[in-house]
Write a protein that holds these residues in place. Structure first.
Motif, mmCIF file in Angstrom:
data_model
loop_
_atom_site.group_PDB
_atom_site.id
_atom_site.type_symbol
_atom_site.label_atom_id
_atom_site.label_comp_id
_atom_site.label_asym_id
_atom_site.label_seq_id
_atom_site.Cartn_x
_atom_site.Cartn_y
_atom_site.Cartn_z
ATOM 1 N N GLY A 1 0.825 -1.194 0.000
ATOM 2 C CA GLY A 1 0.000 0.000 0.000
ATOM 3 C C GLY A 1 0.858 1.241 0.000
ATOM 4 N N ASP A 2 0.254 2.386 -0.287
ATOM 5 C CA ASP A 2 0.969 3.664 -0.272
ATOM 6 C C ASP A 2 1.137 4.152 1.166
ATOM 7 N N ILE A 3 2.334 4.614 1.467
ATOM 8 C CA ILE A 3 2.655 5.094 2.813
ATOM 9 C C ILE A 3 1.920 6.399 3.098
ATOM 10 N N VAL A 4 1.469 6.556 4.332
ATOM 11 C CA VAL A 4 0.695 7.743 4.704
ATOM 12 C C VAL A 4 1.501 9.011 4.462
ATOM 13 N N PRO A 5 0.852 10.060 3.914
ATOM 14 C CA PRO A 5 1.561 11.322 3.711
ATOM 15 C C PRO A 5 1.796 12.046 5.028
ATOM 16 N N GLY A 6 2.820 12.891 5.023
ATOM 17 C CA GLY A 6 3.134 13.665 6.220
ATOM 18 C C GLY A 6 4.630 13.772 6.430
#
Length: 489
Positions: free
Chosen positions: A382-387
């Motif tokens: 999955g795509d890693i959480v932004p931030g």
């Protein structure tokens, strides 16, 4: 779990030609300010002499303090105050009092600004480690804020002094980048237990009928939800998770904390019948970092990041570029980064579900190119959480010298359109950092990722454990040339 619990103590010191009440009163003011947010043990002994120093150490030990603030409420006695740092069993911070008011510069002048110079000189003479803040002099509120910044640093030092890294198997063929000179681990106070993959396989087989497996399977089902694409493999993954957790409990020995450097290929899949990525992610989320490809210093870095951030971390390859067309259509104009400030951080599937924007547990594409798909199941994608993120690593390189790097950046909220646990990362001046720190410094392709900006604390941890400041790389601004950078570029 697997996290040091800090009990911070404070001791005031006093030069005998200054009023002891000055140090004592200032200490009380610092404690009052600090206690608005945190807990601290206030040692009642004010140290003027070596005898006082011994009394203070005994009092701190009885109070079970494992980190210490030595507070120069006035000029301070050089020998007793530095011996406090020498004999205290834990990380130490030294800080000094500022004068409070121009109306009290006769009896109320403590000269701790001057005393801090002598304290630092004596620490160096005796080869004693201590944390000294960037500007180590202040009033009660200032000092309380410095002490708050000391907390994650102290936790990390305590953790390292009580850490065992457990590894399984040698690193994979052609992964010399994961070479791990052991000497520097011992210098850091870290123990290492190296095991065979066969030992792990034997332990795994002994857990085949473990009665706890259904409970772990249920936990996995709840965590994955709709992302549970390979439910048929959960029983084996649960069996493996219990194997690792039991190994940790059975092998931590004299140490309180554990990190794992695990094997995941090339023979792991065919013998175990799955890949361990998802299980690795779950242990990391529990506070027990598990690195891939037997990356011992990767596991070490993950542990430091976990303790400093008090949050789940991950370990990623500094992997591939962002295509120009993708940059032009989705990043340029929306985010203040150049193309070569961006890159993709990736690993097969070891990033915890809580740090992914969405996830699915399925087979691993790269491995499935050479192996039957059914034995490559168990990766979390999955795509890693932004931030905000901090990309960092502590490493003993090929010449067995301790080095490290730290860079602040962020994960952009841009779809990766790719596979694995992956994100589009942006680090200011990444191209120069990549060339003159990562490539020039001979760092491996793995970097630890903490979710937030923790560079200040990590930098102090690296210094405290013995990394020379010139060996700590960071992403320097354009106006600041690297030593190896061509000035005519």
């Amino acid at each position: 779990m697997n996290m040091p619990e800090l009990k911070l103590g404070i001791v005031a010191v006093s030069r005998d030609c200054f009023p002891m009440s000055l140090s004592e009163g200032r200490r009380k003011a610092v404690v009052e300010e600090f206690s608005k947010k945190n807990v601290i043990y206030e040692c009642p002994v004010v140290v003027e002499s070596e005898v006082d120093m011994k009394k203070a150490l005994a009092d701190l030990k009885e109070a079970s303090c494992n980190a210490l603030v030595v507070y120069l409420g006035n000029f301070g006695p050089e020998t007793p105050e530095t011996l406090l740092a020498k004999y205290f069993d834990g990380p130490v911070m030294i800080v000094a009092a500022a004068e409070e008011t121009g109306d009290n510069l006769i009896q109320g002048r403590g000269d701790a600004y001057c005393g801090m110079l002598n304290a630092s000189y004596n620490l160096k003479l005796r080869n004693i480690k201590a944390y000294i803040p960037e500007y180590p002099v202040g009033d009660a509120k200032d000092v309380a804020e410095m002490m708050e910044e000391f907390i994650p640093i102290a936790r990390a030092i305590i953790g390292l002094n009580n850490l065992k890294i457990i590894s399984f198997g040698p690193r994979p063929q052609d992964f010399l980048a994961c070479n791990a000179p052991i000497k520097q681990l011992y210098n850091l106070g870290v123990e290492i237990e190296e095991n065979s993959e066969l030992d792990l396989f034997e332990a795994f087989n002994k857990h085949a009928k473990d009665k706890r497996i259904p409970e772990v399977v249920k936990s996995m089902e709840e965590e994955l939800g709709a992302g549970n694409k390979k439910p048929e493999i959960l029983h084996k993954l649960a069996q493996y998770e219990l194997t690792l957790l039991d190994w940790v409990e059975g092998h931590k020995g004299s140490r309180e904390y554990v990190a794992i450097a695990g094997k995941c290929w090339p023979a792991f899949q065919t013998q175990f019948g799955f890949v361990p990525c998802y299980v690795n992610s779950r242990l990391t989320a529990m506070g027990i970092p598990v690195s891939c490809e037997v990356d011992i210093y990767g596991a070490l870095s993950e542990f430091i990041g976990t303790v400093v951030s008090e949050d789940t971390v991950t370990l990623l390859d500094i992997n591939n570029t962002v295509p120009k067309d993708m940059y032009e259509s989705e990043i340029k104009g929306s985010y203040n980064y150049k193309l070569n400030d961006t890159f993709m951080g990736f690993h097969c599937g070891n990033t915890a579900a809580g740090k992914l924007s969405f996830c699915s547990m399925k087979y691993q594409l790269i491995m499935a190119r050479n192996l039957p798909e059914e034995v490559t199941q168990g990766t979390l994608e999955g795509d890693i959480v932004p931030g905000d993120i901090t990309f960092f690593r502590l490493q003993s390189t090929a010449d067995a010298k301790l080095r490290g790097y730290i860079a602040h950046g962020e994960v952009l909220p841009v779809a990766t359109r790719s596979f694995g646990g992956i994100g589009i990362f942006a680090i200011p001046e990444m191209a120069r950092f990549y060339r003159h720190v990562l490539v020039e410094g001979n760092y491996p392709h793995h970097g630890a990722v903490a979710f937030g900006h923790f560079g200040k604390a990590l930098y102090e941890v690296f210094k405290y454990v013995g990394v020379e400041v010139e060996e700590i790389g960071f992403n320097q601004p354009k106006s600041m040339l690297y030593k190896t950078e061509n000035p005519f570029n």
